[in-house]
Design a protein around this motif. Structure first.
Motif, PDB file in Angstrom:
ATOM      1  N   GLY A 141      40.394  51.544  34.953  1.00  0.00           N
ATOM      2  CA  GLY A 141      39.810  50.472  35.611  1.00  0.00           C
ATOM      3  C   GLY A 141      40.601  50.051  37.019  1.00  0.00           C
ATOM      4  O   GLY A 141      41.721  50.908  36.975  1.00  0.00           O
ATOM      5  N   MET A 192      40.599  49.099  27.872  1.00  0.00           N
ATOM      6  CA  MET A 192      41.002  50.128  29.014  1.00  0.00           C
ATOM      7  C   MET A 192      42.785  50.077  28.658  1.00  0.00           C
ATOM      8  O   MET A 192      43.269  49.122  28.479  1.00  0.00           O
ATOM      9  CB  MET A 192      41.167  49.225  30.174  1.00  0.00           C
ATOM     10  CG  MET A 192      39.675  49.251  30.754  1.00  0.00           C
ATOM     11  SD  MET A 192      39.767  48.067  32.416  1.00  0.00           S
ATOM     12  CE  MET A 192      40.050  46.572  31.779  1.00  0.00           C
ATOM     13  N   LYS A 237      33.827  53.018  36.067  1.00  0.00           N
ATOM     14  CA  LYS A 237      34.891  52.286  35.481  1.00  0.00           C
ATOM     15  C   LYS A 237      34.906  50.779  35.961  1.00  0.00           C
ATOM     16  O   LYS A 237      34.269  50.568  37.197  1.00  0.00           O
ATOM     17  CB  LYS A 237      36.362  52.746  36.020  1.00  0.00           C
ATOM     18  CG  LYS A 237      36.406  54.327  35.437  1.00  0.00           C
ATOM     19  CD  LYS A 237      37.798  54.979  36.056  1.00  0.00           C
ATOM     20  CE  LYS A 237      37.702  56.406  35.521  1.00  0.00           C
ATOM     21  NZ  LYS A 237      39.090  57.076  36.044  1.00  0.00           N
ATOM     22  N   PRO A 238      35.274  49.824  35.290  1.00  0.00           N
ATOM     23  CA  PRO A 238      35.367  48.555  35.868  1.00  0.00           C
ATOM     24  C   PRO A 238      36.338  48.421  37.120  1.00  0.00           C
ATOM     25  O   PRO A 238      37.247  48.949  37.142  1.00  0.00           O
ATOM     26  CB  PRO A 238      36.041  47.580  34.408  1.00  0.00           C
ATOM     27  CG  PRO A 238      36.109  48.637  33.467  1.00  0.00           C
ATOM     28  CD  PRO A 238      36.105  49.790  33.788  1.00  0.00           C
ATOM     29  N   MET A 265      36.780  42.443  32.712  1.00  0.00           N
ATOM     30  CA  MET A 265      36.813  43.693  32.915  1.00  0.00           C
ATOM     31  C   MET A 265      36.654  44.445  31.600  1.00  0.00           C
ATOM     32  O   MET A 265      36.072  45.492  31.607  1.00  0.00           O
ATOM     33  CB  MET A 265      37.987  44.079  33.740  1.00  0.00           C
ATOM     34  CG  MET A 265      37.974  43.614  35.244  1.00  0.00           C
ATOM     35  SD  MET A 265      39.575  44.261  36.062  1.00  0.00           S
ATOM     36  CE  MET A 265      39.249  46.137  35.838  1.00  0.00           C
TER      37      MET A 265
END
Length: 193
Positions: free
Chosen positions: A100, A1, A128-129, A176
């Motif tokens: 994220g 990310m 997305k996380p 994540m």
């Protein structure tokens, strides 16, 4: 990310641990060269988060509706400030710029942002996380409520896999990074495809 949107309070709260963790998260994002996308305020946990990231040389993108400038006091030192017309535009802009999402402690606004991004994940609108930073058990009551929703069959077990929850900044970011968005096609189950 390469960028994370952080939802958190424009108030400081009464627990010093919240301020400490906000600073830790800001520093950690800068050290990992992850851009911070946040609500654009210079006050409360938002201000602590942004200041800590900036102090370590991080990139900070603030997104704030014009009408909140006098309430939340727009941060003048961020890398980039984006003014929107509405809260809806703010949240959309933040979501588009982030890879994220993290919810820290906050009030109604933070809760609403977290609920919305979880809903977008449930509907397959974002893949997305999503992380919840559970400082000193702040989100424990929410987890109890989610379990209540599950028991009442208003959410499914797989909806609880839309996010990770941790009480430690580094562990949350690591989880994540390795997070796999649910393979479940929620859109298909909802009849949207």
């Amino acid at each position: 990310m390469k960028s994370i949107c952080v939802y958190c309070g424009s108030s400081m709260g009464n627990n010093p641990a919240m301020k400490e963790v906000a600073a830790e998260l800001g520093q950690e994002l800068a050290e990992r060269q992850v851009s911070l996308v946040y609500g654009g305020a210079s006050i409360g946990l938002m201000g602590v988060l942004a200041d800590a990231c900036l102090a370590k040389g991080g990139r900070v993108i603030g997104v704030i509706p014009g009408f909140l400038d006098t309430v939340e006091i727009t941060h003048k030192g961020v890398t980039e400030i984006i003014r929107t017309e509405s809260m809806h535009q703010r949240k959309t802009e933040m979501a588009e710029r982030a890879e994220g999402f993290i919810a820290m402690p906050g009030g109604f606004g933070t809760l609403e942002e977290l609920a919305e991004i979880l809903t977008w994940g449930q509907l397959g609108l974002v893949q997305k996380p999503i992380g919840i930073l559970n400082v000193n058990g702040y989100y424990d009551p929410l987890m109890i409520f989610m379990d209540h929703m599950l028991k009442n069959e208003l959410i499914r077990e797989d909806h609880l896999s839309l996010f990770v929850i941790r009480d430690n900044v580094k562990e949350l970011l690591e989880d994540m990074e390795s997070f796999e968005v649910s393979k479940t096609d929620h859109r298909q189950k909802l009849g949207l495809t």
